[in-house]
Design a protein around this motif. Structure first.
Motif, mmCIF file in Angstrom:
data_model
loop_
_atom_site.group_PDB
_atom_site.id
_atom_site.type_symbol
_atom_site.label_atom_id
_atom_site.label_comp_id
_atom_site.label_asym_id
_atom_site.label_seq_id
_atom_site.Cartn_x
_atom_site.Cartn_y
_atom_site.Cartn_z
ATOM 1 N N THR A 1 -11.528 6.136 -16.924
ATOM 2 C CA THR A 1 -10.904 5.167 -16.005
ATOM 3 C C THR A 1 -9.937 5.914 -15.086
ATOM 4 O O THR A 1 -9.098 6.675 -15.559
ATOM 5 N N ILE A 2 -10.069 5.662 -13.801
ATOM 6 C CA ILE A 2 -9.179 6.272 -12.796
ATOM 7 C C ILE A 2 -8.497 5.134 -12.051
ATOM 8 O O ILE A 2 -9.152 4.175 -11.623
ATOM 9 N N LYS A 3 -7.143 5.244 -11.894
ATOM 10 C CA LYS A 3 -6.399 4.157 -11.257
ATOM 11 C C LYS A 3 -5.723 4.667 -9.989
ATOM 12 O O LYS A 3 -5.423 5.845 -9.846
ATOM 13 N N GLN A 4 -5.501 3.724 -9.113
ATOM 14 C CA GLN A 4 -4.777 4.023 -7.867
ATOM 15 C C GLN A 4 -4.122 2.747 -7.376
ATOM 16 O O GLN A 4 -4.681 1.657 -7.521
ATOM 17 N N GLN A 5 -2.927 2.878 -6.804
ATOM 18 C CA GLN A 5 -2.267 1.732 -6.176
ATOM 19 C C GLN A 5 -2.481 1.782 -4.676
ATOM 20 O O GLN A 5 -2.344 2.834 -4.042
ATOM 21 N N LEU A 6 -2.820 0.615 -4.133
ATOM 22 C CA LEU A 6 -3.038 0.476 -2.695
ATOM 23 C C LEU A 6 -1.936 -0.410 -2.136
ATOM 24 O O LEU A 6 -1.769 -1.552 -2.546
ATOM 25 N N ASN A 7 -1.184 0.152 -1.209
ATOM 26 C CA ASN A 7 -0.100 -0.587 -0.552
ATOM 27 C C ASN A 7 -0.589 -1.011 0.820
ATOM 28 O O ASN A 7 -0.803 -0.171 1.708
ATOM 29 N N ILE A 8 -0.785 -2.327 0.986
ATOM 30 C CA ILE A 8 -1.204 -2.845 2.293
ATOM 31 C C ILE A 8 0.044 -3.334 3.000
ATOM 32 O O ILE A 8 0.709 -4.270 2.549
ATOM 33 N N GLU A 9 0.387 -2.639 4.089
ATOM 34 C CA GLU A 9 1.595 -2.969 4.833
ATOM 35 C C GLU A 9 1.274 -3.900 5.999
ATOM 36 O O GLU A 9 0.187 -3.852 6.574
ATOM 37 N N LYS A 10 2.281 -4.700 6.327
ATOM 38 C CA LYS A 10 2.118 -5.592 7.475
ATOM 39 C C LYS A 10 2.106 -4.780 8.761
ATOM 40 O O LYS A 10 2.724 -3.723 8.862
ATOM 41 N N ARG A 11 1.403 -5.332 9.752
ATOM 42 C CA ARG A 11 1.386 -4.672 11.055
ATOM 43 C C ARG A 11 2.674 -4.977 11.813
ATOM 44 O O ARG A 11 3.311 -5.999 11.591
ATOM 45 N N ILE A 12 3.044 -4.062 12.687
ATOM 46 C CA ILE A 12 4.263 -4.204 13.475
ATOM 47 C C ILE A 12 3.900 -4.753 14.854
ATOM 48 O O ILE A 12 2.979 -4.262 15.514
ATOM 49 N N ILE A 13 4.642 -5.774 15.256
ATOM 50 C CA ILE A 13 4.423 -6.374 16.571
ATOM 51 C C ILE A 13 5.233 -5.600 17.597
ATOM 52 O O ILE A 13 6.383 -5.239 17.361
#
Length: 927
Positions: free
Chosen positions: A225-237
């Protein structure tokens, strides 16, 4: 050689192979299992080999996915062709030759595998030579957590990673795997160790997500098992500033713009917006990046406004902001004005009309006349200013400006004019009186002929005694200080001239100034007292009767009892003189200061009583002083009076010790310097009294001092002794001197040996007098032979400090002189007599009792005691046989002497023999 129907199992040799042949080798119906030598060879043949219906099986245990070396040939022969083909798992085939007798391959799979070795060579028949190996376990993949990765919303996530096992090797083949994010699972394949997959994350809101890569167990690898965290950031206006827009009052303003993110893409979806302008909040939305809204600005006043478009944060975008500036302008109106023409005083009337296309405009008009402002309300399009001329208005032409004040309309300012004429100044006469050495200040109100104070600032010149001074009149006030402090007393004319200016015509004002002399105070100063031998200093500030310090230089005379002492000058009121009174006797005197009359001051006298008193000498006690015995005391002091001044002249004095006069002397200018004969005084405390005699200038005084005379300290006593043996006299030499290396000629020394004081025959302590720094003692007492301590105590009586010193010395035992006795021949039955006188190392006959022992043939035969060194012994022979015996006479050691052996031989014979021998002394042997 033939091998038939044979089995070879687990034959592992070092060196030669299992089967070795130099000729023809025939192998049939035989098996070789795990049998090989250290070179990996099972059969070694150098000539001819025939194999039939046989197999060679070698089992290897290897770690999975390792590079494994398989050696060939298992069978070695020189018969050509020397090629063996290897088929591994029926999959891959390798050919080896004698020059390349091994092949490296990567072992795949898990479990038992077979390497088949076949050859077209007829000598191998069609049999299979098998190499079997076993993979002992599957491979473990690295369980790991990949670094957190970050992407923006509206973006798909691509995973491209190289997957390795725990040995650091990249995975081989195509390995199935699943990738899970949120509730969605993707099936994929890891190809030659590379995982490459794109996840559909463009619809996910901003958040941190866990990605799990699962590799199920397969024929090569265990589950991982291989794990990773994905951080989805909001876009900047994009924050933007809209161009400044200008509209007229009572109009609405429309915002129409495209809103984009940081990458320049229009916003997607619907985004809530709040607009703030003029303290009003308006809510709307941006749809697919378009902001289009009409702002209700028609009710806003003319002004410049900033507005803010706040874009709210949501799941996709961070909050953003758009700013802009809106200018709302007024409408234009028409304005006219007419002005009446006034005279010198009175009112000015200005009428203003305001219209818009002929229609009256209301509001107000701001009138400005010079620096005054008036706000007049417009009624039915008209406004009137009724302006009263101020008293300080300048002569000449003046402007009236009218400015429209209306929240909706603008209009150009208009200007009208009117003219004002000049006024005359009233003529005034003023008289004044001051004292000399004063400046005169004019402080008055100047008015016009109408009785009003002059307005504004008016230049003016003032003339007095030929000097002209320029100044100004401010708001009618003339305030000037004239430099009259140098003018003598007299009546002076003052002329004040005001030239023509923008308010007034020229005018002249006359005035008279009377300057009177000042009067100096006649006064009596407080009585002053000084001491004899002192000059009297007078330092006073002299004032006039008004309390002002005199100014300038004024001559003065100072007298004592009517006799002029000094002529001087008072400078700016300060009289500072020193009178020669240091020769005056002590009594009362009168000082008179005569201040001469000048052009500015009257004559005056100042008196003061002077009392001259005798000086008092300080009665004092000096600090205690200490000297040593045999020393004269020197006194050298400076004597002051009670005011701290050193005595002056010659003054008689007497110096006493304990009330007894020691010396009569003279104190010269305060210095007393005498030497007292104290070198014969004993050590104790004394009182010194210095009596200072009374004179015409000083009182009598006594000065006391405590004198302590201490004993002199000595250096460490230096003690020497003679070399010491038993029965010797001990001579002790003591050298005594003080710390200045002076020899002592006083006192005595007593001695202690081993803590006991040496005493004479009468039982009194032995005291040795010190002469010329030396004390010598001859001790006749017999001391035991050992180490002793000697303490020397010096008593200096009343002159020197008592001192003691201790040393160690040793009394040694005396050695005896050696004695030689010739060998003796004695007739059996007759005794031998030996007479000897024993002496010590100093050739002195020994004293006291001494024990001896006689040994014959090393056996003690006689023990006795002799006295004062007389040795007389008889050696019996009746029990001795006819032979030679060793004889030892041992003088035993005691407190005074060391031991001594005397050795010789005695021969027993049966015939009579008399023999005589000598050794230092004669001794006789009789039979």
């Amino acid at each position: 050689m033939s091998i038939i129907d044979s089995n070879f199992t687990e034959n592992k040799l070092i060196g030669r192979s299992v089967i070795y042949s130099d000729g023809t080798l025939i192998v049939n119906n035989s098996n070789f299992i795990n049998s090989y030598d250290s070179n990996g060879t099972t059969i070694y043949d150098t000539n001819s080999l025939i194999i039939g219906n046989s197999s060679i099986i070698i089992n290897f245990e290897v770690e999975p996915l390792k590079l494994t070396t398989i050696k060939s040939p298992i069978v070695y022969t020189k018969i050509t062709p020397n090629e063996v083909n290897f088929t591994i798992n029926n999959n891959e085939t390798y050919t080896t030759s004698e020059d390349e007798n091994f092949k490296t391959t990567q072992i795949l799979g898990f479990g038992n595998n077979t390497v088949q070795i076949t050859s077209d060579d007829p000598i191998y028949d069609t049999n299979t030579i098998q190499l079997k190996y076993e993979v002992i376990s599957k491979v473990t993949i690295q369980n790991q957590t990949l670094p957190t990765t970050t992407i923006k919303t509206l973006t798909n996530k691509t995973i491209k990673e190289e997957i390795k096992d725990t040995n650091g090797n990249t995975l081989i083949k195509n390995i199935k795997a699943t990738v899970t994010i949120l509730d969605k699972t993707y099936n994929t394949t890891i190809t030659n160790g590379t995982l490459n997959i794109q996840l559909e994350t463009d619809k996910l809101p901003s958040e941190i997500y866990n990605i799990t890569i699962t590799i199920p167990e397969n024929e090569y690898y265990y589950e991982a098992t291989i794990k990773q965290q994905l951080n989805i950031e909001k876009r900047i206006i994009q924050n933007q500033t809209l161009p400044t827009t200008t509209i007229k009052i009572q109009e609405n303003y429309t915002i129409n713009t495209i809103v984009k993110d940081e990458n320049g893409n229009p916003l997607v979806g619907t985004n809530n917006v709040t607009i703030q302008i003029n303290n009003e909040t308006i809510k709307t939305t941006i749809t697919d990046g378009v902001l289009n809204i009409v702002l209700p600005t028609d009710k806003m006043e003319a002004n410049t406004y900033t507005f803010t478009v706040n874009i709210e944060e949501n799941n996709i975008y961070n909050a953003g902001q758009i700013t802009g500036t809106l200018t709302i302008q007024k409408r234009d109106a028409n304005i006219t004005m007419n002005v009446t023409i006034p005279v010198t005083t009175g009112n000015v009337i200005a009428n203003v009309t305001v219209t818009d296309n002929g229609n009256p405009v209301n509001g107000s008009v701001i009138f400005k006349v010079d620096n005054e402002t008036f706000n007049v309300t417009i009624v039915d399009g008209k406004a009137q200013l009724n302006y009263t001329l101020p008293s300080d208005i300048e002569a000449g032409e003046h402007n009236i400006t009218a400015e429209l004040e209306n929240p909706i309309y603008n209009a150009n300012n208009i200007t009208g004019t009117f003219t004002v004429t000049k006024l005359d100044i009233a003529n005034t006469t003023i008289n004044a009186t001051i004292k000399t050495l004063e400046n005169y200040t004019i402080n008055t109100i100047i008015k016009d002929t109408n009785g009003n104070p002059l307005v504004g600032t008016n230049n003016v010149t003032v003339e007095i005694n030929g000097e002209t001074i320029k100044t100004t009149i401010t708001d009618g006030v003339l305030n000037i200080t004239l430099p009259t402090d140098k003018l003598p007393s007299e009546i002076y004319n003052i002329t004040i001239t005001i030239p023509e200016n923008k308010y007034y015509y020229e005018a002249t004002i006359k005035q008279q100034l009377n300057i009177e002399k000042r009067i100096i105070q006649n006064q009596t100063l407080p009585t002053t007292t000084i001491k004899t031998l002192t000059n009297k200093t007078i330092s006073i500030v002299i004032n006039d009767t008004e309390g002002n310090t005199l100014s300038g230089n004024i001559k003065a005379v100072v007298k004592i009892n009517g006799v002029t002492q000094i002529r001087t000058t008072i400078v700016n009121g300060l009289l500072n003189v020193t009178l020669k009174t240091d020769t005056f006797k002590n009594k009362n005197y009168e000082i008179t200061i005569v201040v001469g009359e000048t052009g500015y001051y009257t004559r005056a006298e100042i008196k003061q009583q002077l009392n001259i008193e005798k000086r008092i000498i300080q009665n004092q006690t000096l600090p205690t002083t200490t000297i040593k015995t045999l020393t004269n005391k020197t006194i050298s002091i400076v004597i002051n009076d009670t005011e701290g001044n050193t005595l002056s002249g010659n003054i008689k004095a007497v110096v006493k010790i304990n009330g007894v006069t020691q010396i009569r002397t003279t104190i010269v200018n305060g210095l007393l310097n005498v030497t007292l004969k104290t070198d014969t005084f004993k050590n104790k405390n004394y009182e010194i009294t210095i009596v200072v005699g009374e004179t015409g200038y000083y009182t009598r005084a006594e000065i006391k001092q405590q004198l302590t005379i201490q004993k002199i300290q000595l250096e460490t006593l230096k003690i020497t002794t003679t070399t010491k043996y038993s029965y010797d006299n001990l001579i002790v030499n003591v050298k005594i001197q003080d710390k200045q290396a002076n020899l002592v000629n006083n006192g005595y020394v007593i001695f202690k040996v081993d803590g006991l004081t040496l005493k004479d025959a009468t039982g009194n302590s032995i005291k040795v007098k010190v002469e010329n720094g030396t004390a010598i003692l001859n001790i006749t007492k017999t001391l035991t032979t050992r180490q002793h301590n000697l303490t020397v105590v010096y008593d200096g009586e009343n002159i020197y400090e008592q001192t003691r010193e201790t040393i160690n010395f040793t009394i040694k035992k005396r050695a005896l002189q050696n004695i030689t006795i010739n060998n003796i021949t004695q007739l059996k039955g007759q005794n031998t007599k030996i007479n000897i006188t024993l002496k010590d190392q100093f050739n002195e006959q020994i004293k006291g009792e001494t024990k001896i022992a006689v040994k014959i043939n090393e056996k003690t035969s006689t023990q006795t005691t002799i006295k004062d060194g007389q040795l007389e012994i008889e050696i019996p022979t009746e029990k001795l046989n006819q032979k030679t015996y060793p004889i030892t006479i041992k003088i035993e050691e005691n407190h005074e002497y060391k031991s001594l052996p005397i050795e010789f031989n005695i021969t027993i014979i049966t015939e009579k023999l008399i023999k005589q021998t000598t050794v230092g002394e004669k001794y006789t042997i009789t039979a």
